[in-house]
Design a protein around this motif. Structure first.
Motif, PDB file in Angstrom:
ATOM      1  N   UNK A   1       0.853  -1.192   0.000  1.00  0.00           N
ATOM      2  CA  UNK A   1       0.000   0.000   0.000  1.00  0.00           C
ATOM      3  C   UNK A   1       0.889   1.241   0.000  1.00  0.00           C
ATOM      4  N   UNK A   2       0.599   2.150  -0.951  1.00  0.00           N
ATOM      5  CA  UNK A   2       1.247   3.457  -0.985  1.00  0.00           C
ATOM      6  C   UNK A   2       0.237   4.459  -0.456  1.00  0.00           C
ATOM      7  N   UNK A   3       0.650   5.230   0.545  1.00  0.00           N
ATOM      8  CA  UNK A   3      -0.232   6.212   1.161  1.00  0.00           C
ATOM      9  C   UNK A   3       0.494   7.551   1.183  1.00  0.00           C
ATOM     10  N   UNK A   4      -0.200   8.611   0.784  1.00  0.00           N
ATOM     11  CA  UNK A   4       0.350   9.957   0.939  1.00  0.00           C
ATOM     12  C   UNK A   4      -0.650  10.810   1.702  1.00  0.00           C
ATOM     13  N   UNK A   5      -0.113  11.728   2.495  1.00  0.00           N
ATOM     14  CA  UNK A   5      -0.964  12.745   3.107  1.00  0.00           C
ATOM     15  C   UNK A   5      -0.957  13.954   2.183  1.00  0.00           C
ATOM     16  N   UNK A   6      -1.845  14.887   2.411  1.00  0.00           N
ATOM     17  CA  UNK A   6      -1.921  16.082   1.570  1.00  0.00           C
ATOM     18  C   UNK A   6      -0.641  16.901   1.694  1.00  0.00           C
ATOM     19  N   UNK A   7      -0.273  17.568   0.598  1.00  0.00           N
ATOM     20  CA  UNK A   7       0.910  18.423   0.591  1.00  0.00           C
ATOM     21  C   UNK A   7       0.679  19.641  -0.282  1.00  0.00           C
ATOM     22  N   UNK A   8       1.451  20.691  -0.050  1.00  0.00           N
ATOM     23  CA  UNK A   8       1.325  21.920  -0.835  1.00  0.00           C
ATOM     24  C   UNK A   8       1.756  21.689  -2.273  1.00  0.00           C
ATOM     25  N   UNK A   9       1.179  22.482  -3.203  1.00  0.00           N
ATOM     26  CA  UNK A   9       1.484  22.313  -4.622  1.00  0.00           C
ATOM     27  C   UNK A   9       1.469  23.651  -5.336  1.00  0.00           C
ATOM     28  N   UNK A  10       1.954  23.624  -6.580  1.00  0.00           N
ATOM     29  CA  UNK A  10       1.934  24.832  -7.410  1.00  0.00           C
ATOM     30  C   UNK A  10       1.932  24.432  -8.874  1.00  0.00           C
ATOM     31  N   UNK A  11       1.392  25.299  -9.718  1.00  0.00           N
ATOM     32  CA  UNK A  11       1.533  25.223 -11.173  1.00  0.00           C
ATOM     33  C   UNK A  11       0.962  23.965 -11.825  1.00  0.00           C
ATOM     34  N   UNK A  12      -0.003  23.330 -11.214  1.00  0.00           N
ATOM     35  CA  UNK A  12      -0.675  22.171 -11.826  1.00  0.00           C
ATOM     36  C   UNK A  12       0.266  21.048 -12.237  1.00  0.00           C
ATOM     37  N   UNK A  13       1.330  20.828 -11.485  1.00  0.00           N
ATOM     38  CA  UNK A  13       2.256  19.735 -11.776  1.00  0.00           C
ATOM     39  C   UNK A  13       1.989  18.556 -10.859  1.00  0.00           C
ATOM     40  N   UNK A  14       2.523  17.397 -11.227  1.00  0.00           N
ATOM     41  CA  UNK A  14       2.217  16.142 -10.550  1.00  0.00           C
ATOM     42  C   UNK A  14       3.391  15.627  -9.728  1.00  0.00           C
ATOM     43  N   UNK A  15       3.070  14.706  -8.807  1.00  0.00           N
ATOM     44  CA  UNK A  15       4.069  13.865  -8.146  1.00  0.00           C
ATOM     45  C   UNK A  15       3.833  12.459  -8.668  1.00  0.00           C
ATOM     46  N   UNK A  16       4.896  11.818  -9.167  1.00  0.00           N
ATOM     47  CA  UNK A  16       4.793  10.468  -9.705  1.00  0.00           C
ATOM     48  C   UNK A  16       5.553   9.506  -8.803  1.00  0.00           C
ATOM     49  N   UNK A  17       4.868   8.430  -8.399  1.00  0.00           N
ATOM     50  CA  UNK A  17       5.428   7.475  -7.438  1.00  0.00           C
ATOM     51  C   UNK A  17       5.513   6.099  -8.091  1.00  0.00           C
ATOM     52  N   UNK A  18       6.644   5.429  -7.886  1.00  0.00           N
ATOM     53  CA  UNK A  18       6.831   4.063  -8.385  1.00  0.00           C
ATOM     54  C   UNK A  18       7.314   3.184  -7.247  1.00  0.00           C
ATOM     55  N   UNK A  19       6.982   1.908  -7.319  1.00  0.00           N
ATOM     56  CA  UNK A  19       7.563   0.923  -6.404  1.00  0.00           C
ATOM     57  C   UNK A  19       8.798   0.337  -7.074  1.00  0.00           C
ATOM     58  N   UNK A  20       9.848   0.152  -6.278  1.00  0.00           N
ATOM     59  CA  UNK A  20      11.087  -0.425  -6.769  1.00  0.00           C
ATOM     60  C   UNK A  20      11.448  -1.627  -5.926  1.00  0.00           C
TER      61      UNK A  20
END
Length: 134
Positions: A46-65
């Motif tokens: 399970x990948x879980x993120x809490x809310x975080x600040x952002x700008x400019x409509x860009x994404x965070x991309x997460x991968x499992x390794x």
């Protein structure tokens, strides 16, 4: 496959979400068994993120390794698993949860790697966690 929800406190790790155009990695989780992992139908990550600040409509991309040894140079993406993309919504990255069954080719150590797109803001007030569920 039935949903998994039992968490082992020893099989989870977390880190802050990345800052602008940066990459963060969680610590490796030792599954305790060398490849191939024998009970994959019984294990969910399970990948879980809490809310975080952002700008400019860009994404965070997460991968499992995964890797045979718990060293940064050894980790590679698990090709069978999808990328989790967290989209900027009104100036923040929303809390997100994604579950993945481990494929039979999973190696002994797993971790998550998260990359923020350029000019995505500073989301370090949010958290990225990886948990193994049974």
């Amino acid at each position: 496959m039935a949903g998994r929800s039992i968490q082992d406190a020893n099989l989870q790790t977390s880190n802050a979400l990345p800052d602008n155009a940066a990459t963060v990695r969680t610590a490796g989780i030792d599954l305790g068994v060398a490849s191939p992992f024998p009970a994959t139908e019984q294990v969910t990550v399970q990948i879980v993120t809490t809310a975080g600040s952002a700008a400019n409509n860009n994404n965070i991309n997460i991968r499992l390794q995964h890797a045979n040894f718990n060293a940064n140079v050894n980790f590679v993406n698990i090709p069978e698993l999808a990328i989790v993309s967290i989209f900027n919504a009104a100036g923040s990255y929303p809390a997100t949860t994604a579950n993945f069954p481990l494929p039979p080719s999973t190696l002994q150590y797993i971790r998550a790697i998260a990359t923020m797109e350029n000019l995505g803001g500073n989301a370090t007030n949010g958290t990225l966690a990886v948990k193994v569920l049974f």
